[in-house]
Design a protein around this motif. Sequence first.
Motif, PDB file in Angstrom:
ATOM      1  N   PHE A 231       0.834  -1.210   0.000  1.00 53.00           N
ATOM      2  CA  PHE A 231       0.000   0.000   0.000  1.00 53.00           C
ATOM      3  C   PHE A 231       0.862   1.249   0.000  1.00 53.00           C
ATOM      4  CE2 PHE A 231      -2.068   3.346   2.564  1.00 53.00           C
ATOM      5  CZ  PHE A 231      -3.144   3.627   1.725  1.00 53.00           C
ATOM      6  N   VAL A 232       1.892   1.264   0.853  1.00 47.59           N
ATOM      7  CA  VAL A 232       2.779   2.425   0.919  1.00 47.59           C
ATOM      8  C   VAL A 232       3.475   2.646  -0.419  1.00 47.59           C
ATOM      9  CG1 VAL A 232       4.829   3.387   2.026  1.00 47.59           C
ATOM     10  CG2 VAL A 232       3.118   2.201   3.405  1.00 47.59           C
ATOM     11  N   ARG A 233       3.936   1.567  -1.044  1.00 44.48           N
ATOM     12  CA  ARG A 233       4.648   1.695  -2.319  1.00 44.48           C
ATOM     13  C   ARG A 233       3.712   2.155  -3.436  1.00 44.48           C
ATOM     14  NH1 ARG A 233       8.855  -3.030  -3.598  1.00 44.48           N
ATOM     15  NH2 ARG A 233       9.387  -1.406  -5.113  1.00 44.48           N
ATOM     16  N   SER A 246       2.412  12.726   1.351  1.00 41.76           N
ATOM     17  CA  SER A 246       2.699  14.033   1.943  1.00 41.76           C
ATOM     18  C   SER A 246       1.692  14.388   3.036  1.00 41.76           C
ATOM     19  CB  SER A 246       2.666  15.105   0.849  1.00 41.76           C
ATOM     20  OG  SER A 246       1.394  15.138   0.209  1.00 41.76           O
ATOM     21  N   PHE A 247       0.536  13.744   2.983  1.00 38.71           N
ATOM     22  CA  PHE A 247      -0.491  13.974   4.009  1.00 38.71           C
ATOM     23  C   PHE A 247       0.044  13.634   5.394  1.00 38.71           C
ATOM     24  CE2 PHE A 247      -3.808  12.082   6.672  1.00 38.71           C
ATOM     25  CZ  PHE A 247      -4.740  13.096   6.723  1.00 38.71           C
ATOM     26  N   PHE A 248       0.929  12.632   5.454  1.00 38.87           N
ATOM     27  CA  PHE A 248       1.431  12.156   6.737  1.00 38.87           C
ATOM     28  C   PHE A 248       2.657  12.923   7.209  1.00 38.87           C
ATOM     29  CE2 PHE A 248      -0.776   8.562   4.786  1.00 38.87           C
ATOM     30  CZ  PHE A 248      -1.687   8.269   5.784  1.00 38.87           C
ATOM     31  N   ALA A 252       1.357  15.825  14.016  1.00 37.34           N
ATOM     32  CA  ALA A 252       0.183  15.849  14.889  1.00 37.34           C
ATOM     33  C   ALA A 252      -0.967  15.068  14.268  1.00 37.34           C
ATOM     34  CB  ALA A 252      -0.246  17.297  15.144  1.00 37.34           C
ATOM     35  N   ARG A 253      -1.120  15.193  12.943  1.00 41.21           N
ATOM     36  CA  ARG A 253      -2.187  14.468  12.252  1.00 41.21           C
ATOM     37  C   ARG A 253      -1.937  12.956  12.329  1.00 41.21           C
ATOM     38  NH1 ARG A 253      -3.353  16.975   6.565  1.00 41.21           N
ATOM     39  NH2 ARG A 253      -4.204  18.634   7.893  1.00 41.21           N
ATOM     40  N   VAL A 254      -0.686  12.548  12.133  1.00 41.13           N
ATOM     41  CA  VAL A 254      -0.338  11.132  12.243  1.00 41.13           C
ATOM     42  C   VAL A 254      -0.603  10.635  13.656  1.00 41.13           C
ATOM     43  CG1 VAL A 254       1.562   9.475  12.151  1.00 41.13           C
ATOM     44  CG2 VAL A 254       1.355  11.229  10.390  1.00 41.13           C
ATOM     45  N   ALA A 255      -0.213  11.426  14.649  1.00 42.92           N
ATOM     46  CA  ALA A 255      -0.431  11.036  16.041  1.00 42.92           C
ATOM     47  C   ALA A 255      -1.915  10.885  16.340  1.00 42.92           C
ATOM     48  CB  ALA A 255       0.181  12.087  16.971  1.00 42.92           C
ATOM     49  N   ALA A 256      -2.736  11.809  15.831  1.00 40.13           N
ATOM     50  CA  ALA A 256      -4.176  11.753  16.081  1.00 40.13           C
ATOM     51  C   ALA A 256      -4.788  10.497  15.477  1.00 40.13           C
ATOM     52  CB  ALA A 256      -4.851  13.001  15.520  1.00 40.13           C
ATOM     53  N   ASN A 257      -4.385  10.137  14.268  1.00 36.19           N
ATOM     54  CA  ASN A 257      -4.963   8.961  13.620  1.00 36.19           C
ATOM     55  C   ASN A 257      -4.491   7.663  14.272  1.00 36.19           C
ATOM     56  OD1 ASN A 257      -6.689   9.880  11.326  1.00 36.19           O
ATOM     57  ND2 ASN A 257      -4.826  10.939  10.731  1.00 36.19           N
ATOM     58  N   LEU A 258      -3.236   7.631  14.712  1.00 43.44           N
ATOM     59  CA  LEU A 258      -2.751   6.453  15.428  1.00 43.44           C
ATOM     60  C   LEU A 258      -3.485   6.293  16.754  1.00 43.44           C
ATOM     61  CD1 LEU A 258      -0.838   4.081  15.807  1.00 43.44           C
ATOM     62  CD2 LEU A 258       0.896   5.687  16.655  1.00 43.44           C
ATOM     63  N   ALA A 259      -3.637   7.393  17.488  1.00 44.86           N
ATOM     64  CA  ALA A 259      -4.355   7.334  18.756  1.00 44.86           C
ATOM     65  C   ALA A 259      -5.820   6.965  18.542  1.00 44.86           C
ATOM     66  CB  ALA A 259      -4.244   8.679  19.484  1.00 44.86           C
TER      67      ALA A 259
END
Length: 446
Positions: A231-233, A246-248, A252-259
Amino acid sequence: MSMLQFFIAVDVTVVNIALPSIGADFDVAGHALTWVVVGYTITGGGLLMLGGRLSDLFGRRRVLLAGATLFGAASLLAGLAPSFLVLVLARLLQGVGEAIALPAAMATIVMMFPEGPLRSRALSVWAAVASCGLVLGFVLSGIITAHLGWRWVFLISVPFILIVIVASLLLVRADRPVARGTAPLDLPGALLLTACPLAFTYGVVQVGEPGANLVVSAAALAAAVLAGVGFVRVEARSPHPLVPLSFFADRARVAANLATMLLSGALSTSFLLFTFYLQDVLGIGPLGAGLTMLPLAVSLVMASLLVPRLLSRWGARICVLAGLGLAAAAMATIALVAALGAGSLWLLPAMVLIAAAMGFGLVGLQYIAVSGATEKDAGIASGVQRAADQLGGASGVAIYVGIGFAPAVHFADPFLIATVLAVAGLIIGAVVIHRAPVAKLSEPAA
């Protein structure tokens, strides 16, 4: 549109109380029953962003009708399922129908009402209906299972979905595609995003089966890793990715989605633990279990009214940390009640804590996940957040309940094992949010 939203939301929670009855009919153990819950949310979450793109390419009305028809047909198949395998397949198809229909339905509402008070009022009704569906799912499940049987948990929605289809044909104006030929579908990305949690769930559940084939389980888990890497590739190379990498870049956005994934996993697990304890341990019937869950529903409504006010005072980060802490306290309470063999009333504090955790945690995380979004990436930010919520809930149930209730680990209390795993995830979520860049997190207004 709201009727469709209601029954899609109901299907997220309505199966919880019916699970013991389904397991008894098909002779399926608790850990394998998680497929009835996670199958729906995995395909729904994995294909959600693709569904939004479909309405741009083929028109909202056409995609809405296709998704609603698939959802209704899958509901009928689930209600008539002759085997557990067919039931799981039907739940997977229900998730596909949700992913196709829901973005088109919301877009239809947005375009029906002009920006301003009318649109705000319409979207408020839409959100309220979704909350009511999630809440009433518990109670409806108990009533329907007790008086009609678990199959009607799925069959009850079929005539209403038919009403949605007919009403859409009569009331929703045909629209032209707005993006035909401009950007192709990222179908490989959507399929890999869905295949990853599906393979992961299969591998985890298979490990706990009596006499499990470890080679098959290992192969499934390896396939999940390969799907994730793939998926990443694919997203990195695609000219029109489902989620631009680039969205990631926003930590803070990455942290919010992981949490969000970790909190949703704990919350979804708590719902199943409530069900298993009330029915399998205390022997309370489906109706009694559904009514016992009513305080959770009431508390959730109250939390949804209170939290938005506190969010502006405390800031999103404090609300999220409070939600994660409340969820951990709730899970610990469930484990304690199970260890003591206490009555159903002792679960009341855990239900109130879970409702508060949903209110504080998920609202705060949604706020963080879309903070700083522009018109260019607002849709992506919202879609990723919703996908994180659904996929996190499904993955959490697969890990926590799948491992906790697996026959291979019956030497320990399954409620305690599931709780320890869920609390560990919540602690990780709290650390992630605490370490996220302060400047990127929404703070209280001065």
